[in-house]
Design an enzyme around this catalytic site. Sequence first.
Site, PDB file in Angstrom:
ATOM      1  CG  ASP A   1      -5.629  -1.390   4.764  1.00 44.61           C
ATOM      2  OD1 ASP A   1      -6.778  -1.348   4.277  1.00 44.61           O
ATOM      3  OD2 ASP A   1      -4.613  -1.319   4.059  1.00 44.61           O
TER       4      ASP A   1
HETATM    5  C1  NOJ Z   1      -7.063  -1.925   1.484  1.00 43.73           C
HETATM    6  C2  NOJ Z   1      -5.954  -0.999   1.093  1.00 43.73           C
HETATM    7  O1  NOJ Z   1      -4.728  -1.460   1.607  1.00 43.73           O
HETATM    8  C3  NOJ Z   1      -6.167   0.433   1.548  1.00 43.73           C
HETATM    9  O2  NOJ Z   1      -5.167   1.238   0.975  1.00 43.73           O
HETATM   10  C4  NOJ Z   1      -7.535   0.910   1.182  1.00 43.73           C
HETATM   11  O3  NOJ Z   1      -7.689   2.242   1.571  1.00 43.73           O
HETATM   12  C5  NOJ Z   1      -8.539   0.010   1.877  1.00 43.73           C
HETATM   13  N1  NOJ Z   1      -8.374  -1.360   1.401  1.00 43.73           N
HETATM   14  C6  NOJ Z   1      -9.974   0.444   1.639  1.00 43.73           C
HETATM   15  O4  NOJ Z   1     -10.349   0.192   0.344  1.00 43.73           O
END
Ligand code: NOJ
Length: 749
Positions: free
Chosen positions: A292
């Site tokens: 993430d």
């Molecule tokens: C943070 C989020 O937790 C995740 O779900 C998302 O895909 C990513 N950012 C990318 O935007």
Amino acid sequence: MNKLIKSYIVVLFLMVLTGCNKANNAKSKEIVTPFNAQVDSLMALMTLQEKIGQTVMYSGGWSITGPTVSSNNKKFIKEGNVGAMLNVYSVKGTRDLQKMAVEETRLGIPLLFGYDVIHGFKTIFPINLGLAASWDLEDIEKGSRIAAEEASAEGIHWTFAPMVDIARDPRWGRISEGAGEDVYLGSEIAKAYVKGFQGNDLSKYNTILACAKHFVGYGAAQAGRDYHTVNMGDDELQNVYLPPFKASVNAGVETFMTAFNEVNGVPATGNKFIFRDILRDQWGFNGFVVTDYTAINELVMHGFAKDRKHATELAIKAGIDQDMMSSANRQYLEELVNEGKVDVKLINDACRRILLAKYKLGLFDDPYRYCDEQREKAIVYKPEFLEAARHSAAMCSVLLKNDDESLPLNTNQSIALIGPLVKDKENIIGNWAAAGDRKGKAISIYEGIQEYLSNSKISFAKGCEIEGKNDNDFKDAINVARSADKVVMVLGEDYDMSGEAASRTNIKLPGRQTDLIKAIRKAVPNKKIILVLMNGRPLDLSEEDTLADAILETWFPGTSGGYGVADVLFGKYNPSGKLPVTFPRTLGQIPIYYNMKNTGRPIPPNNPKEDYKSNYIDVPNTPLYPFGHGLSYTTFKYSDFKLSSDIINISDTLSVSSTITNTGDYDGHEIVQLYVHDKVGSITRPVKELKGFQKIFLKKGESKEVQFQLTSKDLEFYNNKAFVIESGDFEVAITGTSNFDFQHAFKLE
Ligand code: NOJ
């Protein structure tokens, strides 16, 4: 222990965990695809730095003129130090960058473009929790197919979806992004999303990679606070949180994303046990794993890595292939290899998996195959997509309450439309609305209702803001309510009160909205008040439940939401949604979910007041609206329950059936639910578990026999390092809600 289970425990050391595991193990080490030879030849040409480049992802930004990418990131791309970009879309934006990667780097390896296509790309469908309320797997698959069509037409190869985290805490803002609280429903929905996004053939220009996220336990954040600590034993991890991920693997999901949280003391992004032992070795997952956003760096703040370099080492060793936005792999991996701290094989593996995904998408045949301007123009917001979104909005709406048949509305009456969300076009598409338009493309509830009623029959007052403090506009709202035959109030949350980093400690309607209904109820005590809700989580609606005659939960219903919701309000679509998550009476009951354990002192069925039982002294234990609940304009009768046998053995299939009759005045859909209860287990079992469901359509007066097939495999659970099936007594029911008492039983011998 006094073991009540008779006899033998049939232990099914599921292939997943032992025997077949080994085969999977082998598979995960040696990925066999038609592209192996190509990847081998390409990798033979690559320097270590270029291989590391494939494991790096950066984000673009967006301005009114289109995507923006920093000069630094452009430089990294040209140097061959970037494998993927996120947050860049549109044919023009992706083509420009792709050109850089293909024409200006030594080996010309195309970039992968990823984006959060969560519940639609431009045509936005209801938020995911709402989609889950349809229990309609075909519709969910169709919606994600449409999302993939649109996203791929704008240069996107990969969505960071589905989010398959089980979520049982409405304080957690991201409950809106998943399928709710249930393992079975969540797993079925996970498969539908994966199939929709990826289609049958990834090499087609309109299919995109899916990503099961967030592995694992993200929904179990303590106190519902985003990113917070997760501690759970094997029972909960294996029986509740892992299955939707396993289902995604079974459906062929190509990528996984790490969770931000720690799991039992080890942050997911550095967690070997969940990535190497479970995902790769036990499940044989061969796709690639992305972190993430900045999650490698966050290992330092977690207190798990001493610095970013250490974090980089821990992540690659844990089995993480691509670094989203930490810049850690780019900065430290080569050094770590040179120092002998990281085996170069780990980098080869990661690079290989990422390249394989690019081959599967056909990017080496034509890196611009997702960059076709004609297609972009023809595809986005196609009328049939908007129509599909309308249909989903209707199917996802859940009729929580409908006293005295207050709904449907009829077109002869005048309606007072009151509330801050009546004319809203910004919030209605919900959080994580990808490239959705918040400035006017969406159909408001007001506009939806205009399709059914002439303007002379509609009056409007905003009443208050979503979060405002004052009641200055209550007066107008009261006047409008007095002048109409019926009152429809459209209330709820702001779209960004749910989603990431949007946890709430108060799950009531925000601002003065509850006071507004109270004021209207007082002013028009005898008029029907219909409450239409938009929100991204279960709310505490105990007051609203006493004030409104009917309540329609529409979640955030999406681009065509106003039309879909109006279709339900006026009875063109008879509501059929059922809650995928429990609505508590009060915040203090959280966590509350239907398939809880019993405790040693459960409340006896009709005696909630007895002392020293597991009850609250101030509220009942029961929720306000249970999982599986949802009314219709018609009524359904369940009768003639049948079991093919009272006793089955391990290899039998039990047929369970019931006749459902539409006993009311409208045609309609019913979501028929199958529950079981394993009465005694080597570890305690939930009081109820959903094991199947079917959505059926019945004309008024019509009856249908609905049949489910249960096998012993459906009764397995994880205990002590293996999945087991235990003989013993089971209760079983076919119902239209999780709020029921079992009447039937069978025995597994
Ligand atoms: C943070 C989020 O937790 C995740 O779900 C998302 O895909 C990513 N950012 C990318 O935007």
